[in-house]
Design a protein around this motif. Structure first.
Motif, PDB file in Angstrom:
ATOM      1  N   GLY A   1       0.982  -1.212   0.104  1.00  0.00           N
ATOM      2  CA  GLY A   1      -0.071  -0.073  -0.032  1.00  0.00           C
ATOM      3  C   GLY A   1       0.638   1.391   0.242  1.00  0.00           C
ATOM      4  O   GLY A   1       0.660   2.387  -0.862  1.00  0.00           O
ATOM      5  N   VAL A   2       1.957   1.320   0.945  1.00  0.00           N
ATOM      6  CA  VAL A   2       2.681   2.410   0.931  1.00  0.00           C
ATOM      7  C   VAL A   2       3.743   2.590  -0.373  1.00  0.00           C
ATOM      8  O   VAL A   2       3.501   3.743  -0.914  1.00  0.00           O
ATOM      9  N   GLY A   3       4.194   1.534  -0.719  1.00  0.00           N
ATOM     10  CA  GLY A   3       4.913   1.796  -1.923  1.00  0.00           C
ATOM     11  C   GLY A   3       4.327   2.099  -3.286  1.00  0.00           C
ATOM     12  O   GLY A   3       4.941   3.029  -3.949  1.00  0.00           O
ATOM     13  N   GLU A   4       3.348   1.148  -3.350  1.00  0.00           N
ATOM     14  CA  GLU A   4       2.586   1.409  -4.652  1.00  0.00           C
ATOM     15  C   GLU A   4       1.693   2.599  -4.884  1.00  0.00           C
ATOM     16  O   GLU A   4       1.837   3.481  -5.977  1.00  0.00           O
ATOM     17  N   GLU A   5       1.298   3.316  -3.890  1.00  0.00           N
ATOM     18  CA  GLU A   5       0.636   4.127  -3.897  1.00  0.00           C
ATOM     19  C   GLU A   5       1.305   5.442  -3.929  1.00  0.00           C
ATOM     20  O   GLU A   5       1.129   6.454  -4.602  1.00  0.00           O
ATOM     21  N   THR A   6       2.364   5.432  -2.974  1.00  0.00           N
ATOM     22  CA  THR A   6       3.387   6.702  -3.097  1.00  0.00           C
ATOM     23  C   THR A   6       4.164   6.783  -4.424  1.00  0.00           C
ATOM     24  O   THR A   6       4.196   7.891  -5.064  1.00  0.00           O
ATOM     25  N   LEU A   7       4.325   5.649  -5.297  1.00  0.00           N
ATOM     26  CA  LEU A   7       5.047   5.687  -6.686  1.00  0.00           C
ATOM     27  C   LEU A   7       3.903   6.078  -7.619  1.00  0.00           C
ATOM     28  O   LEU A   7       4.191   7.050  -8.343  1.00  0.00           O
ATOM     29  N   PHE A   8       2.804   5.397  -7.784  1.00  0.00           N
ATOM     30  CA  PHE A   8       1.946   5.530  -8.686  1.00  0.00           C
ATOM     31  C   PHE A   8       0.980   6.695  -8.599  1.00  0.00           C
ATOM     32  O   PHE A   8       0.657   7.191  -9.458  1.00  0.00           O
ATOM     33  N   ARG A   9       0.367   6.905  -7.203  1.00  0.00           N
ATOM     34  CA  ARG A   9      -0.533   7.962  -7.056  1.00  0.00           C
ATOM     35  C   ARG A   9       0.126   9.015  -6.721  1.00  0.00           C
ATOM     36  O   ARG A   9       0.125  10.420  -7.344  1.00  0.00           O
ATOM     37  N   GLY A  10       1.137   9.358  -5.769  1.00  0.00           N
ATOM     38  CA  GLY A  10       1.787  10.408  -5.299  1.00  0.00           C
ATOM     39  C   GLY A  10       2.758  11.235  -6.481  1.00  0.00           C
ATOM     40  O   GLY A  10       2.644  12.355  -6.555  1.00  0.00           O
ATOM     41  N   PHE A  11       3.155  10.392  -7.167  1.00  0.00           N
ATOM     42  CA  PHE A  11       4.261  10.797  -8.166  1.00  0.00           C
ATOM     43  C   PHE A  11       3.611  10.659  -9.531  1.00  0.00           C
ATOM     44  O   PHE A  11       3.326  11.558 -10.417  1.00  0.00           O
ATOM     45  N   LEU A  12       3.509   9.228 -10.010  1.00  0.00           N
ATOM     46  CA  LEU A  12       3.228   9.034 -11.642  1.00  0.00           C
ATOM     47  C   LEU A  12       1.899   9.656 -12.007  1.00  0.00           C
ATOM     48  O   LEU A  12       1.797  10.191 -13.115  1.00  0.00           O
ATOM     49  N   GLN A  13       0.914   9.768 -11.279  1.00  0.00           N
ATOM     50  CA  GLN A  13      -0.434  10.231 -11.654  1.00  0.00           C
ATOM     51  C   GLN A  13      -0.339  11.551 -11.774  1.00  0.00           C
ATOM     52  O   GLN A  13      -0.719  12.366 -12.834  1.00  0.00           O
TER      53      GLN A  13
END
Length: 258
Positions: free
Chosen positions: A144-156
């Motif tokens: 949850g922390v890793g994927e959301e930080t990368l995909f939502r926090g940055f990539l999106q």
């Protein structure tokens, strides 16, 4: 004569002593084997410990990458992640549709989910079954922390900014929708164990993306964590029950988790 008699007596007794010694060793070994086997069963396989450590390091690397890239591009992802508490009612509400799909997958005979089940049972299940309960929770939290930080926090956010710069005539809603779609396709492709799993992960990513925009990053992280944790625990329990029923001729189940 007396010496000859002693030698003869020793020769007749020696094989018996050797035989008794061998029998005693066999008894000791047979008594020690069950305890040794029980100890081996109680201890998690080293491969499972390695799996948990590797997954945790990978999830931490994703979180650091997302925060670092986001901060580098002026998105202040670190503050997004740590600056507020999650909205628990919103997180629980967004978990419900994902949980409903998981429940359907486990309890239906849909061949699309059966394909996922067969693959996960062969690859992931042996590792998960050997983990303690806290290990499964940690695995879900890390994802949850890793994927959301990368995909939502940055990539999106990066995708939305890039599309807006490339197509300034698009409406804000179209730009945001395109950014969520692009991010979700990447997320789905990285989870594409099967075609069904690809679409499930893609749609789930759209949900996470909308939740992130409506609330904040910690809430999206919490939803992802709660769903993964619940799905892993539920499917593991279902598979264990199925294994017991299988010995008595019971039926099968399907499964899906993030």
């Amino acid at each position: 004569m007396a010496r000859a008699a002693l030698v003869q007596t020793w020769r007749s007794v020696a094989p018996q002593r050797t035989s008794l010694r061998r029998r005693a060793l066999l008894v000791v070994r047979s008594q020690g084997e069950p305890a040794q086997q029980q100890q081996q069963q109680d201890e998690p396989p080293s491969s499972s410990s390695t799996f948990l450590v590797t997954a945790t390091v990978g999830n931490a690397a994703m979180a650091l990458a997302g925060a670092g890239l986001g901060n580098w591009n002026g998105m202040d992802v670190s503050h997004q992640l740590l600056g507020s508490l999650p909205n628990l009612p919103a997180a629980l509400a967004c978990t419900l549709p994902l949980a409903a799909v998981c429940y359907y997958a486990v309890n239906s005979n849909d061949p699309r989910f059966a394909e996922i089940e067969a693959l996960l049972k062969k690859t992931l299940l042996p590792q998960l079954q050997a983990l303690p309960a806290w290990g499964v929770c940690l695995l879900a939290l890390g994802a949850g922390v890793g994927e959301e930080t990368l995909f939502r926090g940055f990539l999106q956010s990066y995708a939305v900014d890039g599309i807006q710069a490339a197509a300034p005539n698009l409406t804000p809603a179209a730009v945001t929708g395109a950014g969520i779609a692009a991010t979700s396709l990447v997320f789905g492709a990285l989870h594409a164990l099967t075609p069904t799993y690809f679409w499930f992960a893609t749609v789930g990513s759209v949900l996470f993306g909308l939740e992130y925009l409506a609330t904040d990053l910690p809430t999206a992280v919490t939803t992802h964590w709660l769903y993964d944790w619940g799905a892993l625990a539920y499917t593991l329990n279902a598979w264990s029950s199925e294994a017991g029923a299988g010995d008595s001729g019971g039926g099968g189940s399907n499964s899906v988790d993030a």
